[in-house]
Design a protein around this motif. Structure first.
Motif, PDB file in Angstrom:
ATOM      1  N   GLN A  21       0.825  -1.205   0.000  1.00 33.87           N
ATOM      2  CA  GLN A  21       0.000   0.000   0.000  1.00 33.87           C
ATOM      3  C   GLN A  21       0.858   1.254   0.000  1.00 33.87           C
ATOM      4  O   GLN A  21       0.595   2.209  -0.741  1.00 33.87           O
ATOM      5  CB  GLN A  21      -0.929   0.000   1.215  1.00 33.87           C
ATOM      6  CG  GLN A  21      -2.039  -1.033   1.136  1.00 33.87           C
ATOM      7  CD  GLN A  21      -2.894  -1.056   2.391  1.00 33.87           C
ATOM      8  OE1 GLN A  21      -2.400  -0.860   3.496  1.00 33.87           O
ATOM      9  NE2 GLN A  21      -4.184  -1.292   2.228  1.00 33.87           N
ATOM     10  N   VAL A  22       1.889   1.264   0.825  1.00 34.08           N
ATOM     11  CA  VAL A  22       2.778   2.432   0.905  1.00 34.08           C
ATOM     12  C   VAL A  22       3.518   2.627  -0.415  1.00 34.08           C
ATOM     13  O   VAL A  22       3.626   3.749  -0.931  1.00 34.08           O
ATOM     14  CB  VAL A  22       3.781   2.269   2.064  1.00 34.08           C
ATOM     15  CG1 VAL A  22       4.806   3.390   2.044  1.00 34.08           C
ATOM     16  CG2 VAL A  22       3.054   2.256   3.398  1.00 34.08           C
ATOM     17  N   LEU A  23       4.027   1.542  -0.986  1.00 33.83           N
ATOM     18  CA  LEU A  23       4.750   1.630  -2.250  1.00 33.83           C
ATOM     19  C   LEU A  23       3.845   2.139  -3.364  1.00 33.83           C
ATOM     20  O   LEU A  23       4.254   2.971  -4.190  1.00 33.83           O
ATOM     21  CB  LEU A  23       5.328   0.264  -2.615  1.00 33.83           C
ATOM     22  CG  LEU A  23       6.238   0.190  -3.842  1.00 33.83           C
ATOM     23  CD1 LEU A  23       7.436   1.118  -3.692  1.00 33.83           C
ATOM     24  CD2 LEU A  23       6.707  -1.242  -4.063  1.00 33.83           C
ATOM     25  N   GLY A  24       2.597   1.671  -3.381  1.00 35.13           N
ATOM     26  CA  GLY A  24       1.650   2.137  -4.396  1.00 35.13           C
ATOM     27  C   GLY A  24       1.328   3.606  -4.254  1.00 35.13           C
ATOM     28  O   GLY A  24       1.133   4.316  -5.242  1.00 35.13           O
ATOM     29  N   THR A  25       1.265   4.087  -3.014  1.00 31.30           N
ATOM     30  CA  THR A  25       0.934   5.484  -2.768  1.00 31.30           C
ATOM     31  C   THR A  25       2.114   6.412  -3.046  1.00 31.30           C
ATOM     32  O   THR A  25       1.968   7.445  -3.695  1.00 31.30           O
ATOM     33  CB  THR A  25       0.465   5.673  -1.312  1.00 31.30           C
ATOM     34  OG1 THR A  25      -0.696   4.880  -1.092  1.00 31.30           O
ATOM     35  CG2 THR A  25       0.137   7.132  -1.028  1.00 31.30           C
ATOM     36  N   ARG A  26       3.284   6.027  -2.548  1.00 30.36           N
ATOM     37  CA  ARG A  26       4.452   6.906  -2.647  1.00 30.36           C
ATOM     38  C   ARG A  26       5.199   6.773  -3.965  1.00 30.36           C
ATOM     39  O   ARG A  26       5.887   7.703  -4.393  1.00 30.36           O
ATOM     40  CB  ARG A  26       5.403   6.654  -1.482  1.00 30.36           C
ATOM     41  CG  ARG A  26       4.807   7.083  -0.136  1.00 30.36           C
ATOM     42  CD  ARG A  26       5.803   6.998   0.992  1.00 30.36           C
ATOM     43  NE  ARG A  26       7.039   7.723   0.711  1.00 30.36           N
ATOM     44  CZ  ARG A  26       7.987   7.939   1.616  1.00 30.36           C
ATOM     45  NH1 ARG A  26       7.826   7.511   2.860  1.00 30.36           N
ATOM     46  NH2 ARG A  26       9.087   8.577   1.290  1.00 30.36           N
ATOM     47  N   GLY A  27       5.126   5.591  -4.584  1.00 26.80           N
ATOM     48  CA  GLY A  27       5.773   5.418  -5.883  1.00 26.80           C
ATOM     49  C   GLY A  27       7.209   4.959  -5.820  1.00 26.80           C
ATOM     50  O   GLY A  27       7.707   4.364  -6.767  1.00 26.80           O
ATOM     51  N   ARG A  28       7.895   5.209  -4.711  1.00 34.06           N
ATOM     52  CA  ARG A  28       9.260   4.713  -4.533  1.00 34.06           C
ATOM     53  C   ARG A  28       9.601   4.749  -3.049  1.00 34.06           C
ATOM     54  O   ARG A  28       9.098   5.587  -2.306  1.00 34.06           O
ATOM     55  CB  ARG A  28      10.267   5.544  -5.335  1.00 34.06           C
ATOM     56  CG  ARG A  28      10.352   7.011  -4.928  1.00 34.06           C
ATOM     57  CD  ARG A  28      11.390   7.727  -5.760  1.00 34.06           C
ATOM     58  NE  ARG A  28      11.425   9.141  -5.441  1.00 34.06           N
ATOM     59  CZ  ARG A  28      12.260  10.006  -6.003  1.00 34.06           C
ATOM     60  NH1 ARG A  28      13.123   9.599  -6.913  1.00 34.06           N
ATOM     61  NH2 ARG A  28      12.230  11.280  -5.670  1.00 34.06           N
ATOM     62  N   LEU A  29      10.468   3.831  -2.619  1.00 32.47           N
ATOM     63  CA  LEU A  29      10.839   3.716  -1.213  1.00 32.47           C
ATOM     64  C   LEU A  29      12.284   3.274  -1.083  1.00 32.47           C
ATOM     65  O   LEU A  29      12.758   2.436  -1.856  1.00 32.47           O
ATOM     66  CB  LEU A  29       9.967   2.670  -0.501  1.00 32.47           C
ATOM     67  CG  LEU A  29       8.506   2.986  -0.181  1.00 32.47           C
ATOM     68  CD1 LEU A  29       7.838   1.722   0.352  1.00 32.47           C
ATOM     69  CD2 LEU A  29       8.410   4.113   0.827  1.00 32.47           C
ATOM     70  N   SER A  30      12.971   3.800  -0.089  1.00 33.95           N
ATOM     71  CA  SER A  30      14.239   3.231   0.346  1.00 33.95           C
ATOM     72  C   SER A  30      13.940   2.245   1.466  1.00 33.95           C
ATOM     73  O   SER A  30      12.823   2.198   1.994  1.00 33.95           O
ATOM     74  CB  SER A  30      15.170   4.331   0.857  1.00 33.95           C
ATOM     75  OG  SER A  30      14.626   4.924   2.031  1.00 33.95           O
TER      76      SER A  30
END
Length: 243
Positions: A21-30
């Motif tokens: 869910q977070v990846l879908g919302t933010r688009g990129r993650l470290s």
């Protein structure tokens, strides 16, 4: 939503879904971003992200950043397919009436695009609808328009294994794709000139989700024999007004 004290909750699955869910919302993650967002240690976040990469729900790009992968398609952070079709159908009708050419809606699927809906021109010489077809985004006007709404590092991450071969492709390296994306950002639309198939020229614009991510693209497809510079300016204006 299930709470942490729910006896039916499986912690590892819950964390993986929360991370999706977070990846879908933010688009990129470290890794550190992921750890902070779901409240786990960095080592746990790293293992979860590695699992998502193995299952193609995420991809790792330059700078140790993670992006949505091919399996995490447009449904992850967008309206359902039926909702999207209902929302877009009046716009398809509007653009079709204004251009008298074939109109398509396409959605991103990893580095590819899939044609979700469309309306065929009624002119004798016309481009047939290709609803359901899937093709590389770098060849398609709508695909390039959606790439223009991403950071270049995200586009690179989608093409870690290079550009998927396509019979009529005119782009053969990432630097040429980068230049076309820069041009699409400047224009506000993108062009496919005989790239997805010979004899077809397409103008496309990106349609953004509320979070600013590319949700879909709308295109106008014209037989190349009838296409000229006046078509380009006119169709781009119609598309911009509709999205």
């Amino acid at each position: 939503m299930q709470q942490k004290n729910d006896p039916n909750r499986i912690a590892s699955v819950d964390r993986a879904l929360a991370l999706l869910q977070v990846l879908g919302t933010r688009g990129r993650l470290s890794v550190s971003d992921a750890a902070a967002e779901i409240g786990v240690a960095a080592s746990t976040a790293h293992r979860l992200l590695a699992t998502l990469v193995r299952r193609k729900f995420a991809i790792q790009g330059p700078g140790r950043l993670y992006y949505p992968g091919p399996e995490m398609n447009w449904r992850t952070n967008s309206p359902s397919g039926n909702q999207l079709l209902r929302l877009m159908r009046p716009l398809i009708d509007q653009v079709h009436a204004a251009t008298r050419e074939t109109v398509h809606i396409m959605v991103p699927v990893g580095a590819d695009v899939r044609l979700l809906d469309g309306m065929e021109s009624e002119q004798q010489l016309r481009v047939a609808t290709r609803i359901g077809a899937r093709m590389p985004g770098y060849c398609a006007a709508g695909g390039k328009a959606m790439f223009a709404d991403l950071e270049w590092s995200e586009v690179e991450a989608l093409h870690l294994n290079g550009l998927r071969p396509w019979p009529t492709a005119k782009i053969h390296d990432m630097e040429t794709l980068r230049r076309q994306i820069v041009l699409a950002r400047k224009r506000g639309y993108s062009i496919n000139a005989d790239e997805t198939e010979r004899g077809v020229t397409v103008i496309g614009v990106s349609i953004r989700a509320p979070n600013g991510r590319p949700l879909a693209a709308m295109t106008v497809a014209t037989p190349t024999a009838r296409y000229d510079a006046r078509c380009e300016a006119e169709f781009a204006k119609v598309l911009a007004a509709a999205r």
